[in-house]
Structure formats: C-alpha cells, structure tokens
Design a protein around this motif. Structure first.
Motif, PDB file in Angstrom:
ATOM      1  N   UNK A  20     -13.203  -9.449  -5.164  1.00  0.00           N
ATOM      2  CA  UNK A  20     -12.455  -8.277  -4.606  1.00  0.00           C
ATOM      3  C   UNK A  20     -11.452  -7.969  -5.644  1.00  0.00           C
ATOM      4  N   UNK A  21     -10.864  -9.210  -6.151  1.00  0.00           N
ATOM      5  CA  UNK A  21      -9.688  -8.837  -6.942  1.00  0.00           C
ATOM      6  C   UNK A  21     -10.464  -8.344  -8.227  1.00  0.00           C
ATOM      7  N   UNK A  22     -11.226  -9.009  -9.076  1.00  0.00           N
ATOM      8  CA  UNK A  22     -12.034  -8.357 -10.200  1.00  0.00           C
ATOM      9  C   UNK A  22     -12.296  -7.197 -10.162  1.00  0.00           C
ATOM     10  N   UNK A  23     -12.817  -6.713  -9.068  1.00  0.00           N
ATOM     11  CA  UNK A  23     -13.413  -5.415  -8.822  1.00  0.00           C
ATOM     12  C   UNK A  23     -12.264  -4.393  -8.265  1.00  0.00           C
ATOM     13  N   UNK A  82     -10.475  -4.389  -5.535  1.00  0.00           N
ATOM     14  CA  UNK A  82     -10.411  -4.145  -4.048  1.00  0.00           C
ATOM     15  C   UNK A  82      -9.438  -4.972  -3.325  1.00  0.00           C
ATOM     16  N   UNK A  83      -8.402  -4.493  -3.563  1.00  0.00           N
ATOM     17  CA  UNK A  83      -7.227  -5.270  -3.206  1.00  0.00           C
ATOM     18  C   UNK A  83      -6.975  -5.459  -1.766  1.00  0.00           C
ATOM     19  N   UNK A  84      -7.373  -4.408  -0.858  1.00  0.00           N
ATOM     20  CA  UNK A  84      -7.044  -4.581   0.442  1.00  0.00           C
ATOM     21  C   UNK A  84      -7.980  -5.599   1.237  1.00  0.00           C
ATOM     22  N   UNK A  85      -9.513  -5.423   0.760  1.00  0.00           N
ATOM     23  CA  UNK A  85     -10.255  -6.641   1.319  1.00  0.00           C
ATOM     24  C   UNK A  85      -9.981  -8.057   0.678  1.00  0.00           C
ATOM     25  N   UNK A  86      -9.204  -8.247  -0.490  1.00  0.00           N
ATOM     26  CA  UNK A  86      -8.698  -9.472  -0.976  1.00  0.00           C
ATOM     27  C   UNK A  86      -7.671  -9.717  -0.216  1.00  0.00           C
ATOM     28  N   UNK A  87      -6.788  -8.974   0.254  1.00  0.00           N
ATOM     29  CA  UNK A  87      -5.593  -9.386   1.308  1.00  0.00           C
ATOM     30  C   UNK A  87      -6.034  -9.783   2.443  1.00  0.00           C
ATOM     31  N   UNK A  88      -7.056  -9.009   3.046  1.00  0.00           N
ATOM     32  CA  UNK A  88      -7.735  -9.548   4.341  1.00  0.00           C
ATOM     33  C   UNK A  88      -8.082 -10.897   4.123  1.00  0.00           C
ATOM     34  N   UNK A  89      -8.920 -10.996   3.244  1.00  0.00           N
ATOM     35  CA  UNK A  89      -9.591 -12.491   2.901  1.00  0.00           C
ATOM     36  C   UNK A  89      -8.364 -13.508   2.852  1.00  0.00           C
ATOM     37  N   UNK A  90      -7.328 -13.147   2.264  1.00  0.00           N
ATOM     38  CA  UNK A  90      -6.126 -13.985   2.100  1.00  0.00           C
ATOM     39  C   UNK A  90      -5.745 -14.375   3.379  1.00  0.00           C
ATOM     40  N   UNK A  91      -5.488 -13.278   4.304  1.00  0.00           N
ATOM     41  CA  UNK A  91      -4.905 -13.466   5.537  1.00  0.00           C
ATOM     42  C   UNK A  91      -5.796 -14.296   6.495  1.00  0.00           C
ATOM     43  N   UNK A  92      -7.127 -14.165   6.326  1.00  0.00           N
ATOM     44  CA  UNK A  92      -8.275 -15.028   7.138  1.00  0.00           C
ATOM     45  C   UNK A  92      -7.996 -16.558   6.737  1.00  0.00           C
ATOM     46  N   UNK A  93      -7.868 -16.837   5.320  1.00  0.00           N
ATOM     47  CA  UNK A  93      -7.750 -18.079   4.818  1.00  0.00           C
ATOM     48  C   UNK A  93      -6.689 -18.671   5.548  1.00  0.00           C
ATOM     49  N   UNK A  94      -5.476 -17.962   5.478  1.00  0.00           N
ATOM     50  CA  UNK A  94      -4.134 -18.372   6.018  1.00  0.00           C
ATOM     51  C   UNK A  94      -4.179 -18.802   7.483  1.00  0.00           C
ATOM     52  N   UNK A  95      -4.915 -17.718   8.153  1.00  0.00           N
ATOM     53  CA  UNK A  95      -4.628 -17.968   9.694  1.00  0.00           C
ATOM     54  C   UNK A  95      -5.863 -18.895  10.118  1.00  0.00           C
ATOM     55  N   UNK A 150       0.964 -11.942  -6.028  1.00  0.00           N
ATOM     56  CA  UNK A 150       2.011 -11.435  -6.817  1.00  0.00           C
ATOM     57  C   UNK A 150       1.337 -10.572  -7.947  1.00  0.00           C
ATOM     58  N   UNK A 151      -0.110 -11.040  -8.173  1.00  0.00           N
ATOM     59  CA  UNK A 151      -0.862 -10.203  -9.020  1.00  0.00           C
ATOM     60  C   UNK A 151      -1.452  -8.827  -8.544  1.00  0.00           C
ATOM     61  N   UNK A 152      -1.676  -8.936  -7.321  1.00  0.00           N
ATOM     62  CA  UNK A 152      -2.167  -7.798  -6.599  1.00  0.00           C
ATOM     63  C   UNK A 152      -0.889  -6.797  -6.665  1.00  0.00           C
ATOM     64  N   UNK A 153       0.279  -7.363  -6.200  1.00  0.00           N
ATOM     65  CA  UNK A 153       1.237  -6.515  -6.065  1.00  0.00           C
ATOM     66  C   UNK A 153       1.625  -5.760  -7.639  1.00  0.00           C
ATOM     67  N   UNK A 154       1.646  -6.410  -8.549  1.00  0.00           N
ATOM     68  CA  UNK A 154       1.734  -5.854 -10.037  1.00  0.00           C
ATOM     69  C   UNK A 154       0.724  -4.912 -10.327  1.00  0.00           C
ATOM     70  N   UNK A 155      -0.598  -5.164 -10.215  1.00  0.00           N
ATOM     71  CA  UNK A 155      -1.778  -4.376 -10.223  1.00  0.00           C
ATOM     72  C   UNK A 155      -1.459  -3.018  -9.658  1.00  0.00           C
ATOM     73  N   UNK A 156      -1.203  -3.034  -8.235  1.00  0.00           N
ATOM     74  CA  UNK A 156      -1.036  -1.817  -7.432  1.00  0.00           C
ATOM     75  C   UNK A 156       0.318  -1.020  -7.993  1.00  0.00           C
ATOM     76  N   UNK A 199      -1.132   6.379  -1.452  1.00  0.00           N
ATOM     77  CA  UNK A 199      -1.450   5.591  -0.187  1.00  0.00           C
ATOM     78  C   UNK A 199      -2.220   4.101  -0.328  1.00  0.00           C
ATOM     79  N   UNK A 200      -2.786   4.087  -1.257  1.00  0.00           N
ATOM     80  CA  UNK A 200      -3.314   2.676  -1.777  1.00  0.00           C
ATOM     81  C   UNK A 200      -2.258   1.923  -1.617  1.00  0.00           C
ATOM     82  N   UNK A 201      -1.058   1.973  -2.537  1.00  0.00           N
ATOM     83  CA  UNK A 201      -0.107   1.130  -3.019  1.00  0.00           C
ATOM     84  C   UNK A 201       0.839   1.144  -1.821  1.00  0.00           C
ATOM     85  N   UNK A 202       0.923   2.192  -1.013  1.00  0.00           N
ATOM     86  CA  UNK A 202       1.764   1.923   0.368  1.00  0.00           C
ATOM     87  C   UNK A 202       1.177   0.857   1.149  1.00  0.00           C
TER      88      UNK A 202
END
Length: 783
Positions: A149-152, A154-167, A191-197, A271-274
């Motif tokens: 997702x990050x390479x493509x 698609x940061x929102x799915x990537x963050x959703x995946x991270x949330x799933x891993x953490x929870x 941090x990488x996603x934040x910088x890219x966005x 919208x995406x960054x927000x």
C-alpha cells in the motif's frame, strides 16, 4: 461435733456452687484463663486445684456409671470388631495378591502409557508452534500488504493495516524479537506516510495558489454575466413601462446549482491529507499547518509594490483574492472541520482591512476619473462575486462611497479643461448642418429641435458648434456618473442629479461667464453665445431625462423639480444680454457722436435727418435681423429696447454735455426729425419681428420716451406747464428736474445771427420765449 458437721456442710455447699460454675465453663469449652488468673491473683490456687479435682472425680464417676450402663453393648461391639479385623486381614491378603497380579500385567502397559504421554506432549508443542507460525505468517502478510500500500501510495489502507496489526496481532505475537522489530518500524512508517502526505499537500498549495487567479477570473466573469443579464432585464422592464405607462413585473427563473460547474478545482489532496492526519491522530497539527500556510499565501497575494500602479495590477490582484476565498469557502463547507468559520472570518477581515487601506491610498493618488472608474468597476465586481459566497463586502462598499467625492473631483477637473477647449475653439457662428445624419447627431440626439418635421438641408441651426459638443460632454458626464454609481445601494439618481447641477453650474456656466467677461468678442459672437446659453438651458430637461434613464428610473416615475442650473444659465444669459447690449451701445455711440456731428445753433431748421441717425438705424436693423434668427423674441425685445433706451439717454446726455454750451430751436427740430425716424423704425421693427405677440405693456417706441418728452418740452409753446404736476406726470413723467433745468439754461429760442436782436419776431415766438423764461426762473427757484 454437730457444729462442725454443720459448718462443713455449708462449706461443701459453697464449694459445690463454685464447682458447678467451673464445670459448666469447661463443658461449654469456654476459656478458663480468667478463672485461673483470678485464683492466682487472690492467692488461692489450692482452692482452684481442689475444685478441678472435684470435677475430675465427678467425671470419673459419670464415666464409670456410663460404662456400667453400656458394658454389654461394648463387649458385643468389641467382638464384632474382632470379626471385622479377621475379615480385614483376609481382604488385605487377597488385595495384595491381586496387586501383584495387576503389577505383573500393567508393567508393559505402563511403558505404553509413558510413550503416549510423550506423544501428547510433542503434539501440544507442535500445535503451539503451528499457532505461533500462523500468527507470524498473518502478521508478516499484513506487513507485506502494508508495504505494498505504501509503495502504491495508498496511505489510508496502509494506516488501517497498521491499526489492525497494533490492535489484533502485535500483543499476541509470541516472538519477542519479531514484535520488537515491528514495534520499532511502525513509528517510522507513520512518519514516512506523514511526510509523503505533507509533500503532496505542499504541492497542492503551490498549485492552488497559481490556479486561484484563474478561479477568480471565471467567478468574476460569471458575476459580470449575471449583472449584465440583470441590467438587460431592468432595461426591458423600463421599456415595457415606457411603452404601456405602468409598472410591469417580470419573473426571471434561473437555475442556481449549489456548486457552480465552471469552477472546477481539485481539493482531493486536502481531503486526503486531512483524513490521513485524522487517522494518525494528529489532525490538530494539520489544521494549524493548513491555516498558517494559507495565511502566508494570502499575505503574499496582498503584497503590492509601491512602485507599481494599482491600475496595472488590480485585475490580477482582485482575481487572485476572489479565487483564494472561493477555495476557502469550499474547504469550509466540505473539509470536515479542517477550517473553522472563525478562522475564515479572521482571514477575510485581515484581507479586507489591508485591501481597503491600499485602495484608499491608491484612489487618493489617481489623476483621472477614468482610472478611478476602471478601479471602481473591478471593486464592484469583486464585491458582487464574493457576496455570492457569503462574505461581508460592506467595507468595499464603504471604500466606493468614500471615493465618490474624489471621482467627481477628477471628473469635473477633466471636463473643465475640455469645456474650456470647446468654447475656445468655437467661431460662434451659426452651425450649418448638411445632411440628415448630422442633424440626428447634433440636434435630435440632444432634443434641440423645435419642430418634429425634418428641415430641408443645408439647415442653419440657431446655435454654434460648441452647443452639441458641450451637450456631448454633459451626456458623457451623466454616463460616467451613472456608471460609477451602478451597483451601489444608494439613490444613484439623486447623486447624479446633484453632481450634474454642480457640473452645469461650476464648470459649464463658469466657463461661459469667463468667456463673456474675459475675452474680446464681437457683437455677433456675443449674440451667438447668448443664443447658445438659451439652447443649453432648454437642453437641461433632456439632461435630466438622460440621468433618470441611465439610473434606471422610468419616466412614469420621474417627478422632479428640475435642475437648479437652469437659473444659473439664465443669469449667464442675462450677463450675455448685458455684454451684448454694452457692445451694441458702444457701437451706437460711435455712430451717434451727437456733440460733434450736430450743429447746435443752426440758422435754419434741418430739412432731413442727421446722417449718423441713418447709420444707427441701419446698424440696429442689421443687429436685430441677425438676432431675430437665433435669439428668442424675449431676448430680441430686450436687445432692441436696451439699444433704443441707450439712444434716448444719449440724446439727453448730449444736451447736458459740457461741449454743448447752448442750442436753439432749430437744433431741437433737427433732433426731433431724427427722433421721429427712430420711432418709426422702432414701430416697424416691433411689429415686423413679431414682438407684438409678447403682449408687453411698452413697445419699442417707449424706450425713447425720455428723449421724446424732452424734445416735446423744448418745442412746446408753453414749456412752463412742466411745473404743473398734473401735466408733468401726464406728459413729462420721464424727465428729471435737474436735467431739465440744466438743459433749459442752454436753450436759446432763436439762432445767433448779425442784428438778430433787431429783427422782428412774431407774437408766437415771444409767447414761447416768455414761457421758457418763466420755466427757467421757476426751475432755479425749485433748485
């Protein structure tokens, strides 16, 4: 003896009570420590010991009694117990044998059981390993998916995946090393996603700032089109009202979509960054970052170079500001709380404060009204555009209200020079119109025609070329005024009328007065100026009509007292009459020169008029004929009457002149002939020119009344009747006592000639001389 037994019995009874209490305490299982402590405290442990022994004895007796009571049953029980013991021994031996047999049989099975238990342990370990591996595989799959997702991007799915891993996975990972690695990488990934966005959002900031100008231009163009449609609709309504003479109302239905389709700009990166920042839980940081960067862009947009005139950059500046706040309004509505209403209000108030300050400064430095009009149109369009999006544009309206005085100051100053040039370049000759096109352009366009019938060409107008040129300047002033006030909430008609009056009085009328009083002009030129002023006064109604029309006020609603400039123009017209009369009178004086052209003591009465009078009549006839073509009858009457009054005064003043020492009756008769000729000319001109239609109390002949009464008095057979009040009021009301006295002192009844005193005189002459002498004496007495 008996006494001892009695005392012992009492003691026993006392001891028996205490023993009973102690026995009850022991039987109930209560603590006897207090009793023991009490006995030792009082030093009577023997008593306590004695009581305890008594209790023991009692219990032994009770046991013995109980044993005696149940002895047989006890013996039977013991026998039964002995039988049971024998059976138990036998059972023990049997169980021992069976145990030996069981151990022999189960020894082999025990080995098998141990093997089974070992296998169960292995199975458990394998199962746990498989579960661990399954969790690790799922976790690694999620990590790979997150990386994809990050390479493509698609940061929102990537963050959703991270949330799933953490929870759901990270706390259940049994491998500490793997868990530690993942826990270490997650902040880096966020941090990488934040910088890219943030980088994408920064690119959007650059793009939207460059696109704001185009957005503003499109919005202002649409607002201009809407305003033009409104103007056309009002024009149609006015035409309908003019045609049908009543108010006509039209319903104009316009589709008003919430989003204007022509304003296409992409807010997806915002919208995406927000949303990403919301998912990261740091949305407040993004809100602050967005506001600060947009505020910085606004400040950059509002930076205006002091060396660059606003006139050159105002369109791009206004378009940039309009585009900026259109974008912010869209972000406010659709940004999901990214921008607060109070923040947008702060941005707008800061921008409008700085913009109004710049506009007021720039407007005060403008040199021409056209420049200010261009700026005003752009300001109005900016206000109309942003008002559609809910912004308060009252400060812009206030700037325009404050600029009205400056605009009219520049407009009047510019037109003042043009009016002066028009008046200076005119030859003040009647304008010759060669064809219908020129007639429409110079006459009909300003309602200067006196008849609805098209005249034959070439047509000689009653005004000179300066009149239509001045009318064009007036119409230009009205159009510029109405254009400047268009779109404002004030009563534009009253303001236009007020400043139109100011222009006509302070510019046009002052220029005419300066022309009349400050330039050497001929009689024909002043006459033409007089006619021009009369035409301009007549055109004031047309000017007022044009002002009402351009301000959107239909004629059916036009109830007005007219322009006060008409009175000023009439005063200027009177000043022109005075100047014209002065020039005519000066020329008449040149012709008359009575003191040098007349023989005041001729020997015989002249048989014909003085030549100078014929020249005066010819000159007056020429002047009045010319004036009749261009001046109204009222002005013609004033001109003719003024010239003849001046001639009358000149005749009287000639008698009073110091150059005339004396005169005789023959000279008076000659002047009488001249005066009759002038009276005949006055009557003929009065009726031929149509002045008789004015229904005046006095005709032109009446202008010569003072000279006529003086001549009649001097030729009268009874001049002393002048002192009769009734006769004087009836026949000599225009004469002054002092003037008459001075003139009579110079009068000699007969001409000087050799031996004149010895000549015979008839009785008539003697009577007139006596009467004149009587008048002289009475006038001397009166003085």
């Amino acid at each position: 003896m008996s006494t001892k037994n009695k005392r012992r019995t009492v003691v026993k009874n006392g001891d028996s009570g205490a023993d009973t209490i102690l026995a009850t305490t022991i039987r109930n299982g209560e603590d006897v420590a207090p009793t023991v402590r009490h006995s030792f405290e009082f030093g009577k442990p023997e008593t306590l010991l004695h009581r305890l022994k008594n209790i023991v004895k009692k219990k032994e007796v009770e046991i013995e009694d109980l044993c005696k009571l149940h002895y047989e049953e006890f013996i039977l029980a013991v026998d039964e117990l002995r039988g049971v013991l024998v059976d138990a021994d036998e059972l023990k031996i049997e169980l021992s044998d069976q145990n030996l047999q069981l151990q022999d049989v189960a020894s082999s099975l025990l080995l098998k059981v141990e093997e089974v238990l070992q296998l169960y342990s292995i199975k458990k370990n394998i199962t746990e390993a498989l579960q661990t591996l399954k969790i690790c595989v799922q976790l690694l799959n999620l990590c790979a998916k997150c990386n994809l997702h990050i390479s493509e991007g698609n940061f929102h799915p990537a963050l959703k995946t991270i949330d799933l891993i953490e929870s759901s996975y990270l706390q259940n990972v049994p491998m500490k090393a793997l868990r530690k690695v993942i826990e270490t990488q997650m902040p880096n990934i966020k941090s990488y996603i934040e910088k890219k966005v943030c980088h994408e959002f920064n690119d959007w900031l650059v793009h939207i700032r460059s696109s704001a100008k185009e957005i503003g231009q499109l919005a202002m163009k649409d607002a201009a089109s809407s305003r033009q449609r409104d103007l056309e609709m009002r024009k149609q309504q006015r035409e309908a009202e003019e045609r049908y003479g009543e108010c006509m109302y039209m319903l104009n239905i316009v589709d008003c979509p919430e989003e204007r389709s022509f304003l296409k700009f992409d807010l997806t990166p915002v919208y995406r960054a927000h949303h990403i920042y919301v998912c990261l839980g740091i949305q407040e940081r993004f809100h602050k970052y967005y506001y600060e960067n947009r505020l910085m862009q606004l400040n950059l947009d509002l930076e205006i170079s002091s060396t660059q005139p606003l006139l050159e950059s105002h369109q791009s500046l206004f378009a940039q500001i309009a585009g900026y706040f259109i974008v912010e309004e869209r972000v406010l509505r659709t940004g999901g709380g990214l921008l607060m209403y109070s923040q947008l209000e702060t941005l707008w108030e800061g921008a409008i404060t700085k913009l109004t300050s710049v506009l007021e400064q720039q407007i005060s430095c403008m040199e021409t009204a056209n420049q200010l009009l261009v700026i005003k149109d752009s300001i109005t369009l900016l206000g109309v555009t942003l008002k559609q999006y809910g912004y308060n544009v009252d400060p812009l309206v206030c700037v325009l209200d404050k600029s009205k005085d400056r605009y009219y100051e520049l407009l009047l100053h510019g037109l003042q020079e043009r009016v002066a040039d028009v008046l200076a370049d005119d030859t003040y000759e009647q304008m010759v119109i060669k064809n219908e096109g020129e007639y429409e352009m110079n006459v009909l366009a300003f309602n200067l025609h006196t008849s609805d019938i098209m005249p034959p060409f070439p047509y000689i107008a009653p005004f000179s070329a300066a009149v239509p040129e001045a009318c064009r300047l007036v119409i230009s002033f009205i159009e510029d005024s109405a254009s400047f006030l268009s779109g404002s909430q004030v009563n534009s008609y009253s303001i236009v009328k007020k400043n139109l009056d100011k222009f006509l009085v302070e510019v046009l009328n002052e220029a005419l007065l300066k022309l009349i009083h400050g330039r050497t002009l001929g009689v024909s030129q002043v006459m033409q100026i007089t006619a021009n002023i009369a035409v301009l006064e007549h055109a004031c109604d047309h000017f007022l009509f044009q002002a009402a029309h351009l301000c959107g006020l239909p004629p059916v609603r036009l109830v007005d007292v007219g322009l006060s400039a008409r009175a000023a123009l009439r005063d200027s017209q009177n000043a022109a009459y005075v100047a014209l009369s002065r020039l005519v009178n000066t020329k008449v004086d040149e012709f008359m020169a009575l003191t040098s052209n007349i023989n005041w003591i001729p020997e015989e009465a002249p048989q014909s008029e003085n030549e100078c009078v014929n020249e005066v009549i010819i000159y007056l006839d020429t002047v009045l004929s010319t004036a009749q073509q261009i001046l109204p009858l009222e002005a013609l009457y004033k001109l003719g009457r003024g010239a003849l009054e001046h001639i009358s005064i000149s005749i009287v003043m000639a008698f009073l002149s110091e150059d005339v020492k004396r005169f005789n009756v023959n000279a008076v008769m000659g002047i009488d002939n001249d005066l009759k000729l002038l009276e005949s000319f006055a009557d003929e001109r009065f009726h031929r020119s149509g002045m008789s239609d004015l229904e005046k109390e006095d005709n032109l002949r009446g202008s010569l009344i003072e000279a006529r009464q003086l001549i009649n008095l001097l030729l009268s057979s009874q001049p002393e009747n002048f002192m009769n009040p009734v006769i004087r009021v009836k026949n000599y009301g225009a004469l002054d006592y002092k003037k008459v006295a001075s003139i009579c002192e110079k009068f000699k009844d007969s001409p000087d000639r050799l031996f004149g005193s010895l000549s015979n005189r008839n009785s008539k002459q003697n009577a007139r001389k006596k009467s004149m002498d009587m008048l002289k004496r009475r006038l001397r007495d009166f003085s």
